[in-house]
Design a protein around this motif. Structure first.
Motif, PDB file in Angstrom:
ATOM      1  N   THR A   1       0.822  -1.214   0.000  1.00 39.67           N
ATOM      2  CA  THR A   1       0.000   0.000   0.000  1.00 39.67           C
ATOM      3  C   THR A   1       0.856   1.265   0.000  1.00 39.67           C
ATOM      4  O   THR A   1       0.430   2.298  -0.511  1.00 39.67           O
ATOM      5  CB  THR A   1      -0.947   0.002   1.216  1.00 39.67           C
ATOM      6  OG1 THR A   1      -0.184  -0.197   2.424  1.00 39.67           O
ATOM      7  CG2 THR A   1      -1.997  -1.086   1.097  1.00 39.67           C
TER       8      THR A   1
ATOM      9  N   LEU B   1       0.218   3.790  -2.893  1.00 34.89           N
ATOM     10  CA  LEU B   1      -0.231   5.119  -2.508  1.00 34.89           C
ATOM     11  C   LEU B   1       0.418   6.184  -3.392  1.00 34.89           C
ATOM     12  O   LEU B   1      -0.258   7.117  -3.850  1.00 34.89           O
ATOM     13  CB  LEU B   1       0.109   5.374  -1.035  1.00 34.89           C
ATOM     14  CG  LEU B   1      -0.103   6.803  -0.519  1.00 34.89           C
ATOM     15  CD1 LEU B   1      -1.572   7.190  -0.592  1.00 34.89           C
ATOM     16  CD2 LEU B   1       0.427   6.945   0.908  1.00 34.89           C
TER      17      LEU B   1
ATOM     18  N   LEU C   1      -6.429   7.747   2.038  1.00 38.07           N
ATOM     19  CA  LEU C   1      -5.465   6.889   1.342  1.00 38.07           C
ATOM     20  C   LEU C   1      -4.098   6.915   2.029  1.00 38.07           C
ATOM     21  O   LEU C   1      -3.441   5.879   2.169  1.00 38.07           O
ATOM     22  CB  LEU C   1      -5.316   7.344  -0.109  1.00 38.07           C
ATOM     23  CG  LEU C   1      -6.478   7.037  -1.053  1.00 38.07           C
ATOM     24  CD1 LEU C   1      -6.263   7.712  -2.394  1.00 38.07           C
ATOM     25  CD2 LEU C   1      -6.645   5.535  -1.238  1.00 38.07           C
TER      26      LEU C   1
ATOM     27  N   VAL D   1      -3.680   4.573   5.063  1.00 38.15           N
ATOM     28  CA  VAL D   1      -3.759   3.114   4.928  1.00 38.15           C
ATOM     29  C   VAL D   1      -2.427   2.431   5.216  1.00 38.15           C
ATOM     30  O   VAL D   1      -2.372   1.516   6.061  1.00 38.15           O
ATOM     31  CB  VAL D   1      -4.298   2.734   3.531  1.00 38.15           C
ATOM     32  CG1 VAL D   1      -4.193   1.227   3.309  1.00 38.15           C
ATOM     33  CG2 VAL D   1      -5.744   3.195   3.392  1.00 38.15           C
ATOM     34  N   PRO D   2      -1.320   2.787   4.546  1.00 36.57           N
ATOM     35  CA  PRO D   2      -0.070   2.076   4.861  1.00 36.57           C
ATOM     36  C   PRO D   2       0.369   2.270   6.305  1.00 36.57           C
ATOM     37  O   PRO D   2       0.901   1.346   6.928  1.00 36.57           O
ATOM     38  CB  PRO D   2       0.938   2.672   3.877  1.00 36.57           C
ATOM     39  CG  PRO D   2       0.352   3.950   3.410  1.00 36.57           C
ATOM     40  CD  PRO D   2      -1.118   3.770   3.466  1.00 36.57           C
TER      41      PRO D   2
END
Length: 795
Positions: A87, A91, A118, A121-122
């Motif tokens: 991710t 991204l 977004l 997320v990671p």
């Protein structure tokens, strides 16, 4: 209780080291990319909210302990690390496809929200990994937390060469690859052969796909700050993105050209664009020097009407326009101090022939250094010192408000400039004019205070101020201006149809007359609608001209909004992060896992104060130290690398040291660590920017060793607190550990905001004092926490 984890300690520490390294690389890369796509303050907004993902990941481990205990720990750690790496790379590809603009609209707000989600997320998966690893470590937390800090320290140092070579977008792929390697370090059980093959394929993909994506143009910035990009050259470094584009033929680059010049500009220009927000021209070296005569009609040529510029210093020359200007007026030697090495490389290498090899001429000396740092170590004096629109409004890796040039516009800086002028020499500064006026009049108040500090008896006879279009030029003479100099300045201003804002004896305009002549300068500044008081090295926010109580005025400002919007964004970030912490972390934790707290097995308030205090307190100490050492190193990236590395590496040593601490003596040892940290900070605070500047001429390695020797012991002291707190709560419930990790992460964001707000309102020295006070609260909380914890009946 976590100490019997199925993951060997060396694998646990190695995986945490790599995932933390990747996390820091991702954070710094995002800061750079968002500074280009938007403004630096939006970069801070997105990064801060994304880092809340770390807390959310930790909170999810605490809220759902059964889910996080399902399956072997090695598999859960490896899977979360791999997803975090994938991710992270994905991204960056998605972000570069967003068309961001500076205009506030419903569509723009939707994009910002999408980007925030977004970006989180990671970091969510990285937060899961970190909290799981610390929980699995249990009483072995000293080793794992040391690996966490060492990973962050290496990531901080690795970012500078990586972004210089790869660029920020591809460095994000490197961050993803580090997380993928972390998943390999944690390992997948041998009986899951299919998963191991898939896992290996994904890790290899993370490592090899980045270069292919760059060649295919997937990682190219095609749209920045609402404008399409058609760049001829692109370079990255740790605090800027350099791009070059062709300027339309025959058009002036700035608005400083007099209306008396009514012909096309007869030379070609290329524009160096810094973070898609600040521009500096590279001028063609014409075969006929008369083609440069249009520069004689520019507002920035005004100081050459007062003094012969035989020896001139240009601070922030960029593409070299002011160097050309000084040479045009007969300068025999021009010294140029440029902070950005990539700008110099572009002028020298990519456009060397076009510019006539300007920076390699015998009468031009080019120094790659912050101008303030250079002048502190320089022993020469000059006829003219020039600073023309030296600003970038870019986010350095050190933080959103740490502009690389802000220490150029302080009272101490102006005193240094004036001391480096020959008798009769002139300091010339060009800034933007706003309505109502802010920046240019602030230059006058800065000059007033510096002149008075140097003993000037008639400071009003040291100034000439003129304007054209939206530019204002302030000339400050070291000696009182003679009648002849004043007469020549007046004639030059009239001949070029510039507007006289202040001349000794008139004519002039408010508020410049007041700023130059009033006997109550402090009262004048206090009564002005904007903050135009002189910034200092301790409070160096020249570009922020609103008072904190008037922050909302920025929304209705007709112009100059970008320079003041950053602090409002910082405050909004503080409120948003605080609200998200309460709504999405604290409330669910209380509702879903409040049994531990309701059973009084752990004092809630000391628990929260302890782990939040560590996050807030560390940032309150880190950010002022980063700022303090910029002059020492002459480069913001060097300050970031050495200072942050020293603090984090020292913290890792401190954490590793605590593995031998006996339980009953921990509180007493933390008191000792706090006192030692206070003594180290007292010594660092006592050293002024000017004194640090004495070492500016030392080799980088020597300066790094000196700074490291001063800061590493501070990191050792601070690194002892977190593992000590974790060991204090492991006996209560090992599932509390992820909550502690989450609180610490989100508090770090709040701490960075608080450090900037205190720095703006009072100063960075005061931020350090508040940081020390926070650590006092942390130590008191530990005593209560240690005494009030009741071991769990079962684990």
């Amino acid at each position: 209780m976590g100490s019997s984890s199925d993951v060997p300690l060396n694998r646990l520490a190695g995986g945490v080291f790599l995932v933390t390294l990747g996390s820091l690389l991702a954070e710094l890369s995002l800061t750079r990319v968002f500074s280009v796509l938007l403004w630096y303050h939006f970069a801070f907004l997105v990064i801060s909210l994304a880092l809340v993902g770390l807390s959310a990941g930790a909170a999810s481990v605490f809220v759902a302990p059964r889910l996080s205990h399902r399956g072997p720990a090695a598999f859960r750690l490896a899977a979360s690390s791999l997803i975090g790496g994938l991710t992270t790379a994905g991204l960056m590809v998605l972000l570069l496809r967003f068309r961001m603009t500076e205009q506030v609209s419903a569509g723009m707000l939707v994009r910002i929200v999408a980007v925030c989600v977004l970006s989180a997320v990671p970091f969510y998966f990285i937060g899961v990994v970190t909290s799981l690893a610390v929980r699995e470590a249990g009483t072995r937390v000293s080793v794992v937390y040391a690996a966490d800090l060492f990973g962050a320290a290496v990531g901080c140092v690795a970012f500078v060469p990586l972004v210089n070579v790869l660029g920020a977008p591809l460095t994000m792929f490197a961050a993803g690859a580090a997380c993928g390697l972390a998943s390999a370090a944690f390992g997948i059980p041998a009986d899951r052969r299919g998963l191991r093959v898939l896992h290996l394929a994904m890790v290899v993909a993370l490592i090899v796909l980045g270069p292919f994506a760059r060649r295919a143009g997937v990682l190219t910035i095609d749209y920045a700050k609402g404008r399409p990009r058609h760049d001829l050259v692109e370079r990255w470094n740790s605090f800027s993105r350099i791009a070059v584009w062709k300027h339309p033929s025959g058009e002036p680059f700035t608005r400083g050209i007099s209306d008396k010049w009514d012909r096309p500009i007869p030379i070609e220009k290329f524009i160096i664009d810094i973070d898609a927000g600040a521009n500096t021209p590279i001028l063609e070296a014409p075969a006929d020097p008369q083609k440069l005569d249009y520069l004689r009609h520019d507002l920035t040529s005004l100081p050459f009407a007062l003094v012969d510029p035989a020896e001139t210093l240009v601070i922030g020359p960029g593409g070299g326009r002011d160097v050309v200007l000084a040479l045009l007026f007969g300068a025999k030697k021009v010294t140029a101090a440029e902070i950005n090495r990539e700008v110099v490389n572009v002028v020298r290498n990519d456009f060397g022939g076009f510019s006539g090899h300007l920076y390699d001429r015998n009468d031009v000396e080019l120094v790659v250094s912050d101008g303030r740092s250079f002048i502190l170590n320089d022993r020469r004096q000059y006829d003219v010192i020039m600073l023309s629109l030296v600003d970038t409004f870019a986010a350095s890796a050190a933080g959103a408000m740490s502009l690389t040039e802000n220490l150029l516009y302080t009272r101490e800086a102006f005193e240094a400039y004036l001391r480096h002028l020959k008798p009769g020499g002139v300091l010339a500064l060009t800034r933007w004019l706003w309505t109502p006026e802010r920046e240019t009049v602030r230059i006058v108040t800065l000059g007033r205070e510096a002149l008075e500090a140097l003993g000037a008896e008639e400071p009003e006879r040291h100034f000439v101020v003129a304007s054209h279009s939206n530019l204002g030029s302030v000339l400050i003479s070291r000696s009182p201006l003679t009648d002849g100099q004043i007469s020549r300045a007046r004639e030059r201003i009239e001949a070029l149809a510039f507007s006289p804002l202040y001349l000794p004896g008139g004519p002039g305009a408010e508020p410049f007359i007041q700023a130059a002549t009033t006997r109550d300068l402090a009262g004048f500044c206090a009564g002005y609608p904007f903050d135009i008081g002189a910034p200092t090295d301790n409070r160096p926010f020249f570009f922020f001209t609103l008072r904190l109580g008037d922050l909302l005025r920025v929304l209705s400002m007709p112009e100059g909004r970008a320079q003041n919007l950053g602090v409002l964004i910082v405050v909004v970030v503080a409120l948003a992060v605080l609200g998200m912490t309460v709504a999405f972390i604290l409330v669910p934790l209380w509702l879903l896992r409040g049994d531990v707290l309701r059973e009084r097995r752990l004092p809630l308030v000391p628990f929260v104060l302890y782990f939040c205090g560590l996050g807030v307190g560390f940032m309150l100490l880190e950010i002022p130290l980063l700022q303090k050492f910029i002059l020492f190193f002459g480069q913001p990236s060097a300050s970031l690398s050495v200072v942050l590395f020293s603090m984090l590496a020292g913290g890792g040593l401190g954490s590793f040291w605590t593995r031998r601490w006996p339980g009953p003596g921990t509180a007493r040892r933390l008191v000792g660590a706090g006192l030692a940290a206070a003594l180290i900070l007292a010594g660092l605070t006592a050293v002024s920017h000017e004194q640090l500047g004495w070492f500016a001429g030392w080799p980088f390695a020597a300066k790094a060793m000196l700074a490291g020797a001063a800061i590493l012991p501070l990191g050792v002291c601070l690194g002892t607190f977190f593992p000590s707190g974790v060991r204090a709560i492991v006996g209560v419930d090992e599932n509390l550990v992820p909550w502690a990790v989450g609180l610490n992460a989100v508090a770090s964001v709040l701490g960075s905001v608080l450090a900037m707000i205190i720095g703006i309102a009072a100063g960075f020295r005061e931020a350090l004092l508040v940081g020390l006070a926070v650590y006092v609260v942390v130590i008191v909380s530990f005593f209560v926490l240690r005494g009030g914890s009741v071991p769990a009946r079962t684990c």
